[in-house]
Write a protein that holds these residues in place. Structure first.
Motif, PDB file in Angstrom:
ATOM      1  N   PHE A  26       0.854  -1.182   0.000  1.00 19.58           N
ATOM      2  CA  PHE A  26       0.000   0.000   0.000  1.00 19.58           C
ATOM      3  C   PHE A  26       0.891   1.233   0.000  1.00 19.58           C
ATOM      4  N   ARG A  27       0.325   2.356  -0.416  1.00 24.23           N
ATOM      5  CA  ARG A  27       1.081   3.607  -0.395  1.00 24.23           C
ATOM      6  C   ARG A  27       0.199   4.765   0.028  1.00 24.23           C
ATOM      7  N   LEU A  28       0.875   5.807   0.503  1.00 23.56           N
ATOM      8  CA  LEU A  28       0.222   7.064   0.834  1.00 23.56           C
ATOM      9  C   LEU A  28       0.024   7.814  -0.482  1.00 23.56           C
ATOM     10  N   THR A  29      -1.199   8.283  -0.749  1.00 22.54           N
ATOM     11  CA  THR A  29      -1.515   8.883  -2.053  1.00 22.54           C
ATOM     12  C   THR A  29      -1.375  10.392  -2.092  1.00 22.54           C
ATOM     13  N   ALA A  30      -1.224  11.026  -0.940  1.00 23.50           N
ATOM     14  CA  ALA A  30      -1.087  12.487  -0.881  1.00 23.50           C
ATOM     15  C   ALA A  30      -0.236  12.836   0.331  1.00 23.50           C
ATOM     16  N   ASP A  31       0.412  13.990   0.281  1.00 21.47           N
ATOM     17  CA  ASP A  31       1.234  14.423   1.411  1.00 21.47           C
ATOM     18  C   ASP A  31       0.387  14.547   2.678  1.00 21.47           C
ATOM     19  N   LEU A  32       0.990  14.163   3.790  1.00 20.13           N
ATOM     20  CA  LEU A  32       0.369  14.297   5.101  1.00 20.13           C
ATOM     21  C   LEU A  32       1.173  15.361   5.838  1.00 20.13           C
ATOM     22  N   THR A  33       0.601  16.567   5.964  1.00 21.11           N
ATOM     23  CA  THR A  33       1.341  17.728   6.468  1.00 21.11           C
ATOM     24  C   THR A  33       1.011  18.023   7.918  1.00 21.11           C
ATOM     25  N   GLY A  34       2.074  18.232   8.708  1.00 22.18           N
ATOM     26  CA  GLY A  34       1.931  18.702  10.086  1.00 22.18           C
ATOM     27  C   GLY A  34       0.977  17.896  10.921  1.00 22.18           C
ATOM     28  N   SER A  35       1.010  16.601  10.776  1.00 25.65           N
ATOM     29  CA  SER A  35       0.043  15.766  11.463  1.00 25.65           C
ATOM     30  C   SER A  35       0.759  14.768  12.363  1.00 25.65           C
ATOM     31  N   ASN A  36       0.261  14.608  13.560  1.00 22.70           N
ATOM     32  CA  ASN A  36       0.743  13.583  14.473  1.00 22.70           C
ATOM     33  C   ASN A  36      -0.429  12.689  14.837  1.00 22.70           C
ATOM     34  N   GLY A  37      -0.277  11.409  14.582  1.00 18.80           N
ATOM     35  CA  GLY A  37      -1.338  10.463  14.904  1.00 18.80           C
ATOM     36  C   GLY A  37      -1.397   9.347  13.885  1.00 18.80           C
ATOM     37  N   ASP A  38      -2.416   8.525  13.998  1.00 23.60           N
ATOM     38  CA  ASP A  38      -2.569   7.382  13.101  1.00 23.60           C
ATOM     39  C   ASP A  38      -2.753   7.846  11.659  1.00 23.60           C
ATOM     40  N   ILE A  39      -2.158   7.115  10.750  1.00 23.34           N
ATOM     41  CA  ILE A  39      -2.379   7.351   9.320  1.00 23.34           C
ATOM     42  C   ILE A  39      -3.643   6.587   8.955  1.00 23.34           C
ATOM     43  N   ASP A  48       0.091   0.347  -9.946  1.00 19.90           N
ATOM     44  CA  ASP A  48       0.877   0.527 -11.160  1.00 19.90           C
ATOM     45  C   ASP A  48       0.707  -0.691 -12.068  1.00 19.90           C
ATOM     46  N   ALA A  49       0.913  -0.504 -13.362  1.00 17.64           N
ATOM     47  CA  ALA A  49       0.762  -1.586 -14.330  1.00 17.64           C
ATOM     48  C   ALA A  49       1.712  -2.751 -14.033  1.00 17.64           C
ATOM     49  N   SER A  50       2.851  -2.483 -13.430  1.00 18.84           N
ATOM     50  CA  SER A  50       3.830  -3.533 -13.145  1.00 18.84           C
ATOM     51  C   SER A  50       3.590  -4.234 -11.805  1.00 18.84           C
ATOM     52  N   PHE A  51       2.629  -3.776 -11.018  1.00 14.46           N
ATOM     53  CA  PHE A  51       2.389  -4.324  -9.677  1.00 14.46           C
ATOM     54  C   PHE A  51       1.465  -5.532  -9.734  1.00 14.46           C
ATOM     55  N   SER A  52       1.734  -6.488  -8.870  1.00 16.72           N
ATOM     56  CA  SER A  52       0.819  -7.591  -8.624  1.00 16.72           C
ATOM     57  C   SER A  52       1.051  -8.080  -7.208  1.00 16.72           C
ATOM     58  N   LYS A  53      -0.019  -8.399  -6.527  1.00 13.29           N
ATOM     59  CA  LYS A  53       0.112  -8.970  -5.194  1.00 13.29           C
ATOM     60  C   LYS A  53       0.100 -10.483  -5.319  1.00 13.29           C
ATOM     61  N   ILE A  54       0.532 -11.150  -4.267  1.00 14.09           N
ATOM     62  CA  ILE A  54       0.442 -12.604  -4.188  1.00 14.09           C
ATOM     63  C   ILE A  54      -0.613 -12.926  -3.145  1.00 14.09           C
ATOM     64  N   GLY A  55      -1.546 -13.794  -3.484  1.00 19.32           N
ATOM     65  CA  GLY A  55      -2.602 -14.178  -2.553  1.00 19.32           C
ATOM     66  C   GLY A  55      -3.698 -13.127  -2.488  1.00 19.32           C
ATOM     67  N   THR A  56      -4.517 -13.222  -1.458  1.00 18.62           N
ATOM     68  CA  THR A  56      -5.653 -12.303  -1.335  1.00 18.62           C
ATOM     69  C   THR A  56      -5.242 -10.914  -0.890  1.00 18.62           C
ATOM     70  N   GLY A  57      -4.094 -10.781  -0.243  1.00 19.07           N
ATOM     71  CA  GLY A  57      -3.618  -9.469   0.168  1.00 19.07           C
ATOM     72  C   GLY A  57      -4.200  -9.013   1.491  1.00 19.07           C
ATOM     73  N   MET A  58      -3.724  -7.875   1.919  1.00 19.10           N
ATOM     74  CA  MET A  58      -4.130  -7.268   3.179  1.00 19.10           C
ATOM     75  C   MET A  58      -5.472  -6.569   3.023  1.00 19.10           C
ATOM     76  N   THR A  59      -6.159  -6.375   4.141  1.00 15.94           N
ATOM     77  CA  THR A  59      -7.377  -5.578   4.183  1.00 15.94           C
ATOM     78  C   THR A  59      -7.066  -4.313   4.963  1.00 15.94           C
ATOM     79  N   ASN A  60      -7.443  -3.168   4.404  1.00 14.19           N
ATOM     80  CA  ASN A  60      -7.222  -1.882   5.062  1.00 14.19           C
ATOM     81  C   ASN A  60      -8.571  -1.263   5.408  1.00 14.19           C
ATOM     82  N   SER A  61      -8.754  -0.944   6.672  1.00 15.37           N
ATOM     83  CA  SER A  61      -9.956  -0.258   7.119  1.00 15.37           C
ATOM     84  C   SER A  61      -9.524   0.953   7.937  1.00 15.37           C
ATOM     85  N   SER A  62      -9.588   2.134   7.331  1.00 11.69           N
ATOM     86  CA  SER A  62      -9.201   3.387   7.986  1.00 11.69           C
ATOM     87  C   SER A  62      -7.800   3.316   8.595  1.00 11.69           C
TER      88      SER A  62
END
Length: 169
Positions: A26-39, A48-62
């Motif tokens: 996973f990646r951060l899609t925009a700058d996170l400015t002057g912030s302290n706390g959970d991302i 990206d066109a060259s990216f592929s995951k192996i398996g089902t991958g991680m689940t991200n919720s907030s």
């Protein structure tokens, strides 16, 4: 491919897969400015066109990442930050084993005395014995108001990599 075939001597054959069974990023899609706390926002699975995951991958919720399988995982944080003045910028990898209390297990630290772009990496191993209880999140700390954790939707500037290395221990 990537399998070990064994026989019990009486004609019964079993196949065991060998190798990495899960890898995701996973990646951060925009700058996170002057912030302290959970991302918690602006996170996407790399697309990206060259990216592929192996398996089902991680689940991200907030910003809380759940694992798809038990196992021993390598969690890698690659971070870039811009500091316009003297600043220390930290990104903690935090893990819960009870789906409640988080413990900092790694820190990527950036420090600058002038206007600089810096990068830092942290690596940790997480023993996932229960996919309902073991989770990971990332937290920023020590950011001045003008410092920024860098993100971009088209390339990895700050990225989080998850690789299942083997069975849980």
């Amino acid at each position: 491919g990537n399998a070990i075939i064994t026989s019990d001597g009486s004609g019964s054959i079993t196949t065991n897969k060998v190798g990495i069974s899960m890898a995701d990023q996973f990646r951060l899609t925009a700058d996170l400015t002057g912030s302290n706390g959970d991302i918690t926002a602006n996170l996407e699975r790399v697309d990206d066109a060259s990216f592929s995951k192996i398996g089902t991958g991680m689940t991200n919720s907030s910003g809380i990442f759940s694992f798809p399988l038990t196992g021993l995982y390598q969690v890698i944080v690659n971070s870039n930050a811009f500091t316009p003045s003297q600043d220390n910028v930290y990104i903690f990898t935090k893990v819960t084993i009870n789906n409640s209390d988080y413990d900092a297990v790694a820190r990527a630290g950036l420090s600058a005395s002038n206007s600089y772009e810096n990068s830092a990496t942290s690596v940790s191993l997480v023993n996932v014995t229960n996919i309902s209880n073991v989770k990971v999140k990332f937290e920023t700390s020590s950011f001045n108001s003008n410092s920024a954790l860098q993100g971009d939707t088209d390339r990895n500037e700050t990225a989080f990599t998850f690789i299942r290395l083997g069975d849980s221990q």
